[in-house]
Design a protein around this motif. Structure first.
Motif, PDB file in Angstrom:
ATOM      1  N   UNK A  16       0.863  -1.345   0.004  1.00  0.00           N
ATOM      2  CA  UNK A  16       0.122  -0.001   0.025  1.00  0.00           C
ATOM      3  C   UNK A  16       0.933   1.241   0.152  1.00  0.00           C
ATOM      4  N   UNK A  17       0.346   2.426  -0.183  1.00  0.00           N
ATOM      5  CA  UNK A  17       0.971   3.716  -0.183  1.00  0.00           C
ATOM      6  C   UNK A  17       1.666   3.885   1.381  1.00  0.00           C
ATOM      7  N   UNK A  22      -0.588  -1.136  10.453  1.00  0.00           N
ATOM      8  CA  UNK A  22      -1.092  -2.214  10.349  1.00  0.00           C
ATOM      9  C   UNK A  22      -2.251  -2.741   9.344  1.00  0.00           C
ATOM     10  N   UNK A  23      -2.190  -3.740   8.862  1.00  0.00           N
ATOM     11  CA  UNK A  23      -3.377  -3.975   8.041  1.00  0.00           C
ATOM     12  C   UNK A  23      -4.359  -4.698   8.764  1.00  0.00           C
ATOM     13  N   UNK A  24      -5.543  -4.807   8.257  1.00  0.00           N
ATOM     14  CA  UNK A  24      -6.870  -5.428   8.904  1.00  0.00           C
ATOM     15  C   UNK A  24      -6.485  -6.600   9.343  1.00  0.00           C
TER      16      UNK A  24
END
Length: 67
Positions: A16-17, A22-24
């Motif tokens: 991601x940018x 943290x991701x989900x």
């Protein structure tokens, strides 16, 4: 007797940018770990983390399980 737990941050948002969050999935991993620690019934006196956002977010979520 003292116990030290070493925890690596949850899954980051790879690809991601802003990789420094943290991701989900990472948030869910850390919530489960915080609940596990809270369920041990032991007192956590201190939580230390590095300065990256994904590290501090991990520490905040774990600490929240004890509130």
């Amino acid at each position: 007797m003292s116990t030290i737990y070493l925890v690596r941050h949850g899954q980051a948002s790879f690809g991601t940018d802003n990789y420094d969050q943290l991701s989900d999935t990472g948030r869910e991993q850390v919530r489960q770990l915080g609940n596990y620690f809270a369920g041990l019934g032991e007192r956590i006196d201190r939580i230390y983390s590095g300065g990256l956002r994904r590290q501090t977010e991990t520490a905040e979520i774990i600490a929240g399980a004890f509130r």
